[in-house]
Write an enzyme that holds these catalytic residues in place. Structure first.
Site, PDB file in Angstrom:
ATOM      1  N   LEU A  66      -2.354 -18.748 -41.866  1.00  0.00           N
ATOM      2  CA  LEU A  66      -3.619 -18.253 -42.413  1.00  0.00           C
ATOM      3  C   LEU A  66      -4.165 -17.106 -41.555  1.00  0.00           C
ATOM      4  O   LEU A  66      -3.740 -16.927 -40.421  1.00  0.00           O
ATOM      5  CB  LEU A  66      -4.615 -19.426 -42.455  1.00  0.00           C
ATOM      6  N   PRO A  67      -5.128 -16.337 -42.103  1.00  0.00           N
ATOM      7  CA  PRO A  67      -5.563 -15.132 -41.386  1.00  0.00           C
ATOM      8  C   PRO A  67      -6.164 -15.379 -40.001  1.00  0.00           C
ATOM      9  O   PRO A  67      -5.760 -14.732 -39.036  1.00  0.00           O
ATOM     10  CB  PRO A  67      -6.597 -14.511 -42.337  1.00  0.00           C
ATOM     11  N   THR A  97      -2.351 -16.851 -36.065  1.00  0.00           N
ATOM     12  CA  THR A  97      -2.847 -16.423 -34.744  1.00  0.00           C
ATOM     13  C   THR A  97      -4.343 -16.704 -34.717  1.00  0.00           C
ATOM     14  O   THR A  97      -5.099 -16.091 -35.474  1.00  0.00           O
ATOM     15  CB  THR A  97      -2.601 -14.917 -34.520  1.00  0.00           C
ATOM     16  N   LYS A 172       0.366 -15.947 -27.146  1.00  0.00           N
ATOM     17  CA  LYS A 172       0.274 -14.928 -28.209  1.00  0.00           C
ATOM     18  C   LYS A 172      -0.816 -13.891 -27.887  1.00  0.00           C
ATOM     19  O   LYS A 172      -0.621 -12.682 -28.065  1.00  0.00           O
ATOM     20  CB  LYS A 172      -0.013 -15.635 -29.546  1.00  0.00           C
ATOM     21  N   LYS A 247      -8.219  -7.988 -34.392  1.00  0.00           N
ATOM     22  CA  LYS A 247      -8.541  -9.422 -34.295  1.00  0.00           C
ATOM     23  C   LYS A 247      -7.936 -10.000 -33.015  1.00  0.00           C
ATOM     24  O   LYS A 247      -8.598 -10.702 -32.259  1.00  0.00           O
ATOM     25  CB  LYS A 247      -7.979 -10.171 -35.516  1.00  0.00           C
TER      26      LYS A 247
HETATM   27  P1  NAD Z   1      -1.989 -12.283 -45.017  1.00  0.00           P
HETATM   28  O1  NAD Z   1      -3.419 -11.896 -45.182  1.00  0.00           O
HETATM   29  O2  NAD Z   1      -0.927 -11.450 -45.653  1.00  0.00           O
HETATM   30  O3  NAD Z   1      -1.770 -13.790 -45.523  1.00  0.00           O
HETATM   31  C1  NAD Z   1      -2.711 -14.823 -45.373  1.00  0.00           C
HETATM   32  C2  NAD Z   1      -2.668 -15.640 -46.660  1.00  0.00           C
HETATM   33  O4  NAD Z   1      -3.523 -16.788 -46.499  1.00  0.00           O
HETATM   34  C3  NAD Z   1      -3.200 -14.864 -47.861  1.00  0.00           C
HETATM   35  O5  NAD Z   1      -2.218 -14.864 -48.897  1.00  0.00           O
HETATM   36  C4  NAD Z   1      -4.459 -15.636 -48.286  1.00  0.00           C
HETATM   37  O6  NAD Z   1      -4.662 -15.657 -49.686  1.00  0.00           O
HETATM   38  C5  NAD Z   1      -4.145 -17.016 -47.757  1.00  0.00           C
HETATM   39  N1  NAD Z   1      -5.320 -17.859 -47.546  1.00  0.00           N
HETATM   40  C6  NAD Z   1      -6.485 -17.539 -46.925  1.00  0.00           C
HETATM   41  N2  NAD Z   1      -7.302 -18.613 -46.909  1.00  0.00           N
HETATM   42  C7  NAD Z   1      -6.633 -19.628 -47.528  1.00  0.00           C
HETATM   43  C8  NAD Z   1      -6.950 -20.977 -47.841  1.00  0.00           C
HETATM   44  N3  NAD Z   1      -8.124 -21.514 -47.496  1.00  0.00           N
HETATM   45  N4  NAD Z   1      -6.027 -21.721 -48.487  1.00  0.00           N
HETATM   46  C9  NAD Z   1      -4.830 -21.186 -48.853  1.00  0.00           C
HETATM   47  N5  NAD Z   1      -4.473 -19.897 -48.586  1.00  0.00           N
HETATM   48  C10 NAD Z   1      -5.385 -19.146 -47.942  1.00  0.00           C
HETATM   49  O7  NAD Z   1      -1.760 -12.372 -43.434  1.00  0.00           O
HETATM   50  P2  NAD Z   1      -0.343 -12.363 -42.676  1.00  0.00           P
HETATM   51  O8  NAD Z   1       0.027 -10.977 -42.303  1.00  0.00           O
HETATM   52  O9  NAD Z   1       0.603 -13.224 -43.418  1.00  0.00           O
HETATM   53  O10 NAD Z   1      -0.789 -13.067 -41.309  1.00  0.00           O
HETATM   54  C11 NAD Z   1      -0.993 -14.470 -41.227  1.00  0.00           C
HETATM   55  C12 NAD Z   1      -1.198 -14.836 -39.774  1.00  0.00           C
HETATM   56  O11 NAD Z   1      -0.050 -14.438 -39.014  1.00  0.00           O
HETATM   57  C13 NAD Z   1      -2.404 -14.146 -39.125  1.00  0.00           C
HETATM   58  O12 NAD Z   1      -3.053 -15.053 -38.284  1.00  0.00           O
HETATM   59  C14 NAD Z   1      -1.772 -13.003 -38.348  1.00  0.00           C
HETATM   60  O13 NAD Z   1      -2.555 -12.617 -37.218  1.00  0.00           O
HETATM   61  C15 NAD Z   1      -0.455 -13.623 -37.931  1.00  0.00           C
HETATM   62  N6  NAD Z   1       0.621 -12.653 -37.660  1.00  0.00           N
HETATM   63  C16 NAD Z   1       0.807 -11.588 -38.494  1.00  0.00           C
HETATM   64  C17 NAD Z   1       1.837 -10.691 -38.228  1.00  0.00           C
HETATM   65  C18 NAD Z   1       2.052  -9.482 -39.119  1.00  0.00           C
HETATM   66  O14 NAD Z   1       2.768  -8.561 -38.690  1.00  0.00           O
HETATM   67  N7  NAD Z   1       1.530  -9.467 -40.319  1.00  0.00           N
HETATM   68  C19 NAD Z   1       2.677 -10.882 -37.122  1.00  0.00           C
HETATM   69  C20 NAD Z   1       2.498 -12.009 -36.322  1.00  0.00           C
HETATM   70  C21 NAD Z   1       1.450 -12.893 -36.608  1.00  0.00           C
END
Ligand code: NAD
Length: 296
Positions: A66-67, A97, A172, A247
């Site tokens: 999740l975000p 994260t 992280k 973030k």
């Molecule tokens: P994203 O925004 O693409 O995906 C998050 C998903 O969670 C979305 O599809 C959203 O609809 C869903 N969501 C939000 N609230 C929800 C709820 N209550 N119930 C169900 N679904 C819900 O984000 P991402 O890029 O996939 O990143 C996710 C996590 O991974 C973050 O914490 C980010 O910091 C971490 N991260 C991202 C990357 C990257 O390069 N994108 C790399 C490492 C870590």
């Protein structure tokens, strides 16, 4: 039949991770606020998540991606939260994260109910998630880390146990603070070279064989045209978003205040990405800071 894995959060990272669990032979039921994401998982062989309460009651494992902290808290805590619904024996893996303190509190709250929960944030981005080569940094008990192996191995290549609940998130935060600072330093060096008439590809090549060598220079060079496959050469689309880096640097600064540890460069990097985001670039890859640094 109740699917073995409940996967919550099928975004840029969660979707490819869930697909790798499916390919690895686990049955997966997916949940996301965006119906299109759930439909994509179903099209790939997953089960449709309709009732989270029902699904988590029978699951062996719950994975969330999740975000930010508040989303994780809203999914796990409260009367209808995952912690209140799962049965003993279910393993909870949060790969989002989030703040180390929040991860610690969730791990401890789960343990009080006799449930293993690990914080397992990742490094590797959407590309690593797709390839199944993520690095997992895990906080929690030895037992939790051991129980998670079969699932983490389908999604990643390097699996590390960093320590107690919250430790994975602390690793992280440290890693991404260094990454954010390194990107700005690399962008500055390339800008200075270009301002002096150097070819950024030649400069990058020489620095990569010298003491300025670093991961950013070789894997996500922020100067357009140096690496054809980098986000910089593709309008800074895809990659790792400025607002996600912001973030993570916010988490680092917040943590530094709580621990009374000075992070002057982490704080400065946070402020620079904040300014860059406010200029309207929050959704671009974080290497786009190269463009703002080049503004006259
Ligand atoms: P994203 O925004 O693409 O995906 C998050 C998903 O969670 C979305 O599809 C959203 O609809 C869903 N969501 C939000 N609230 C929800 C709820 N209550 N119930 C169900 N679904 C819900 O984000 P991402 O890029 O996939 O990143 C996710 C996590 O991974 C973050 O914490 C980010 O910091 C971490 N991260 C991202 C990357 C990257 O390069 N994108 C790399 C490492 C870590």
């Amino acid at each position: 039949m109740t699917p073995e894995v409940v996967f919550i959060g099928l975004g840029n990272m969660g979707m490819p991770m869930a697909l790798n669990l499916l390919r690895g032979g686990f049955s997966v039921i997916g949940f996301d606020l965006a119906q299109a994401n759930v439909d994509s998982l179903v099209a790939a062989g997953g089960a449709k998540g309709i009732d989270l309460a029902q699904a988590v009651k029978g699951a062996k494992v719950v994975v969330s991606m999740l975000p930010a902290s508040q989303h994780v808290q809203s999914v796990y805590l409260g009367d209808q939260g995952v912690l209140a619904l799962v049965q003993k024996g279910t393993l909870l893996i949060d790969s989002s994260t989030i703040a180390p303190q929040v991860a610690k509190e969730l791990g401890v709250a789960a343990a009080a109910k006799g449930i293993e929960m690990i914080d397992a944030p990742v490094s590797g981005g959407p590309f690593g998630a797709k390839a199944g080569t993520l690095t997992f940094m895990v906080g929690g008990t030895e037992q939790g880390f051991a129980a998670a192996q079969p699932y983490l191995q389908k999604m990643g290549k390097a699996l590390y146990h960093a320590g107690a609940h919250g430790s994975g998130q602390t690793v992280k935060v440290c890693n991404n603070m260094l990454l954010g600072i390194t990107m700005i330093g690399t962008a500055e060096a390339l800008r200075l070279g270009v301002a002096n008439g150097l070819d950024p590809a030649v400069l990058s090549e020489i620095m990569s064989k010298s003491s300025g060598n670093n991961w950013v220079l070789n894997s996500c060079n922020p100067c357009p045209g140096v690496m054809p496959e980098s986000a910089a050469s593709n309008g800074y689309a895809g990659g790792f978003g400025v607002d996600l880096m912001l973030k993570d640097l916010g988490l680092a600064v917040e943590n530094s205040l709580a621990t009374k540890c000075s992070v002057p460069l982490g704080g400065l990097a946070r402020n620079l990405y904040d300014m860059h985001s406010k200029l309207g670039h929050g959704k671009l890859d974080y290497g786009s800071i190269y463009e703002t640094l080049g503004k006259k």
